[in-house]
Design an enzyme around this catalytic site. Structure first.
Site, PDB file in Angstrom:
ATOM      1  N   LYS A   1      37.381  27.453  34.999  1.00 46.36           N
ATOM      2  CA  LYS A   1      38.754  27.894  35.285  1.00 46.36           C
ATOM      3  C   LYS A   1      39.441  26.912  36.240  1.00 46.36           C
ATOM      4  CE  LYS A   1      38.664  31.993  36.914  1.00 46.36           C
ATOM      5  NZ  LYS A   1      38.964  32.293  38.324  1.00 46.36           N
TER       6      LYS A   1
ATOM      7  N   CYS B   1      29.138  11.871  58.057  1.00 47.08           N
ATOM      8  CA  CYS B   1      29.114  12.916  59.081  1.00 47.08           C
ATOM      9  C   CYS B   1      27.698  13.110  59.629  1.00 47.08           C
ATOM     10  CB  CYS B   1      29.711  14.200  58.508  1.00 47.08           C
ATOM     11  SG  CYS B   1      30.352  15.270  59.788  1.00 47.08           S
TER      12      CYS B   1
ATOM     13  N   GLN C   1      25.158  10.729  62.154  1.00 46.92           N
ATOM     14  CA  GLN C   1      24.384  11.185  63.313  1.00 46.92           C
ATOM     15  C   GLN C   1      22.906  10.830  63.132  1.00 46.92           C
ATOM     16  OE1 GLN C   1      25.493  15.361  63.635  1.00 46.92           O
ATOM     17  NE2 GLN C   1      27.601  14.866  64.195  1.00 46.92           N
TER      18      GLN C   1
ATOM     19  N   HIS D   1      34.627  12.616  56.575  1.00 48.76           N
ATOM     20  CA  HIS D   1      34.211  12.861  55.187  1.00 48.76           C
ATOM     21  C   HIS D   1      35.108  12.109  54.208  1.00 48.76           C
ATOM     22  CE1 HIS D   1      31.238  16.054  55.883  1.00 48.76           C
ATOM     23  NE2 HIS D   1      31.992  16.379  56.913  1.00 48.76           N
TER      24      HIS D   1
ATOM     25  N   GLU E   1      34.600  11.355  51.243  1.00 52.68           N
ATOM     26  CA  GLU E   1      34.484  11.825  49.850  1.00 52.68           C
ATOM     27  C   GLU E   1      35.681  12.656  49.402  1.00 52.68           C
ATOM     28  OE1 GLU E   1      32.533  12.710  52.389  1.00 52.68           O
ATOM     29  OE2 GLU E   1      31.900  14.808  52.305  1.00 52.68           O
TER      30      GLU E   1
HETATM   31  N1  GLN Z   1      26.057  19.328  61.952  1.00 49.19           N
HETATM   32  C1  GLN Z   1      26.812  18.201  62.369  1.00 49.19           C
HETATM   33  C2  GLN Z   1      27.921  18.592  63.335  1.00 49.19           C
HETATM   34  O1  GLN Z   1      28.287  19.716  63.430  1.00 49.19           O
HETATM   35  C3  GLN Z   1      27.390  17.462  61.176  1.00 49.19           C
HETATM   36  C4  GLN Z   1      28.379  18.257  60.401  1.00 49.19           C
HETATM   37  C5  GLN Z   1      28.666  17.695  59.025  1.00 49.19           C
HETATM   38  O2  GLN Z   1      27.909  16.882  58.512  1.00 49.19           O
HETATM   39  N2  GLN Z   1      29.722  18.131  58.408  1.00 49.19           N
HETATM   40  O3  GLN Z   1      28.442  17.774  64.022  1.00 49.19           O
END
Ligand code: GLN
Length: 544
Positions: A17, A381, A385, A507, A509
């Site tokens: 949909k 993201c 880290q 992000h 993407e």
């Molecule tokens: N858990 C991590 C944070 O809160 C990364 C979040 C994520 O990848 N969207 O910073």
């Protein structure tokens, strides 16, 4: 006066949909008609931000920082426009707003009821989007299937709209599935008849029925649906299952859907120009040599959890006329002895976003593998880290380095909450969300990719790079190639002694489009496509 197209679903969910709605948008846009899109989600959560990816799939983030349904990602990719918070409405938002108004005394003296108070609130959201977007046509998708308890107020609201704004300004489209019985080798229309009956019971007669099917739909079946469901014969539109979602607008146009919508709504329209889509689909269908990419994540059993990442990889590969061979690697599997083997044929490694400690060590291993084997790496993201943690542990020797999200007492918190960030706040809607600016370092991989110094990208995270460790990591070879304009927040980092290991706190993407890949994805695939892995070498030019 804006026109409204309401799209409901029947029989079962997941029949496409959302893609159909997105494709109607494409078809109208190809006729120079302006459109905006809205998704109604009947669940009681205020937004999907706190839902598990297993329940909900990816959470799509708009530029203005709303956490929304992943269908919005498809809308953006198909109509090539950035949507806003107004494009996703949930029952949770509707009820909490009605209750807040009641507490304020807005309805003083009245009994608050689903009709008219809840339905009026819902209709206000339609009108708000129409006003804000100024689009000629607003396409509204009702989530779930007709008959769901939670969906009733939404269906009642769309029914009322016909009287509110006039019959000539509203179109009802119903998307159903025609199941196939192998024993009798036939498609069945009865479930479609039932779901149309269910719609009629509420007072909605569909104008157009789109029938999804894995098998060809005969003229007889179309006639039968037309007769039993009381829609024009040409308004029964077949939607066969196709190899790429980007083919759907072309199929629907070919079946006359564009003409029908324009005609029924009395829209002024140019001839459709879908050349860009035809070209895209032709390129997608041509044989292309694959690039092996390992996606190392925590929710890989459910591919929808990484919907935009997967799409962005495909857009990037297409840029080089290549395909993507995507290995879904569960990060926990990398934690096992010999887990590295899962990465042996990867030409590039991607670690996408995520929350919580499960699987983190496997992701660190993936980053370590990419760094030490010089394999292109893109961290999104959480992936950034993880790259920082890995580098601190194994390039700098601070083996206890971690994020305080995963080890609250780590003596080496390379990822942490910023001073002043309050941990104890509500979980919902309290992340760093939406577009923030980032200044790129001249000459870095990131700056080369974007070709521009100042960029804006969408965020969704709580933790940040801890500046106490910036100098040490820099001296060991980490390049902080993207910072917030005040220099306080690390947005992009990369490695000096590596062909392409780049990560971002945001992000990217969400910003990728089929014909315009995101620069970071594009350059990641650009670096990965030429990497030779085990077994991929051409045969030697002499025989032994
Ligand atoms: N858990 C991590 C944070 O809160 C990364 C979040 C994520 O990848 N969207 O910073």
């Amino acid at each position: 006066m804006p026109k409204y197209i309401f799209v409901t679903g029947g029989v079962v969910s997941s029949v496409g949909k959302g893609i159909t709605v997105a494709s109607i948008g494409t078809i109208l846009k190809s006729r120079q008609i302006t459109v905006s899109v809205q998704k109604l989600d009947p669940y009681l959560n205020v937004d999907p931000g706190t839902m598990s990816p297993y329940q909900h799939g990816e959470v799509f983030v708009t530029q203005d920082g709303a956490e929304t349904d992943l269908d919005l990602g498809n809308y953006e990719r198909f109509i090539d426009a950035s949507l806003t918070a107004e494009s996703n409405v949930t029952a949770g938002q509707i009820y909490s707003s009605v209750i807040a108004k009641e507490r304020r005394g807005d309805f003083l003296g009245g009994t608050i009821q689903v009709v008219p108070h809840v339905t009026t609130e819902i209709k206000d959201r339609f009108k708000r989007l129409a006003e804000k977007s100024q689009a000629e046509v607003i396409i509204i998708e009702v989530g779930g299937t007709v008959g769901d308890i939670e969906g009733q107020p939404f269906l009642e609201a769309i029914r009322q709209m016909r009287n509110d704004v006039g019959r000539e300004n509203v179109l009802y489209v119903h998307v159903t599935l025609l199941p196939y019985l192998t024993s009798t080798q036939e498609l069945k229309t009865k479930p479609t008849q039932h779901s149309v009956n269910e719609l009629r019971r509420i007072g909605i007669q569909p104008d157009i029925i789109i029938c999804r099917s894995d098998h060809p739909i005969s003229e007889g079946i179309r006639n039968k649906i037309s007769l039993f469901c009381d829609v024009d014969r040409q308004a029964v539109i077949p939607l066969p299952t196709v190899s790429t979602i980007y083919e759907v607008p072309l199929l629907l146009e070919q079946e006359g859907l564009g003409h029908l919508v324009v005609d029924k709504l009395g829209l002024k329209s140019d001839q459709p120009d879908l050349r860009q889509w035809q070209e895209l689909v032709a390129r997608l269908q041509a044989p292309r040599e694959p690039v092996n990419i390992a996606l190392v994540g925590k929710y890989v059993e459910l591919n929808d959890a990484y919907f935009s990442v997967r799409e962005a990889l495909h857009h990037a590969a297409l840029f080089y006329n290549r395909d993507i061979n995507l290995y879904w690697v569960a990060s926990e599997d990398l934690e096992k002895d010999g887990g590295d083997a899962l990465l042996h044929s990867a030409q590039g490694i991607i670690v996408p976003g995520g929350f919580g400690v499960r699987g983190i060590e496997g992701m660190v291993k993936a980053a370590n593998y990419a760094r030490t084997n010089q394999i292109p790496y893109l961290g999104l993201c959480l992936g950034m880290q993880v790259m920082v943690i890995e580098f601190a542990r194994y390039a700098l020797g601070a083996t206890v380095a971690n994020s305080t999200e995963f080890d609250a007492n780590t003596p080496y918190p390379v990822i942490d909450l910023l001073p002043g960030q309050d941990e104890t706040k509500n979980k919902g809607g309290t992340l760093r969300l939406g577009n923030y600016p980032c200044q790129l370092l001249d000459g870095s991989h990131a700056a080369k990719a974007y070709g521009d110094g100042l960029i804006y990208e969408r965020h969704r995270h709580r933790y940040e790079f801890n500046n106490k460790f910036r100098k040490q990591l820099q001296e060991a070879g980490m390049v902080f190639s993207g910072l917030s304009p005040d220099g306080r927040l690390v947005e992009v980092c990369e490695l000096a002694n590596h062909p392409w290991m780049v990560s971002c706190q945001f992000h990217p993407e969400f910003g990728s489009r089929p014909s315009c890949p995101h620069p970071l994805f594009r350059d990641f695939i650009g670096a990965a496509k030429d990497v030779l892995r085990e077994g991929a070498q051409p045969p030697l030019p002499f025989s032994t």
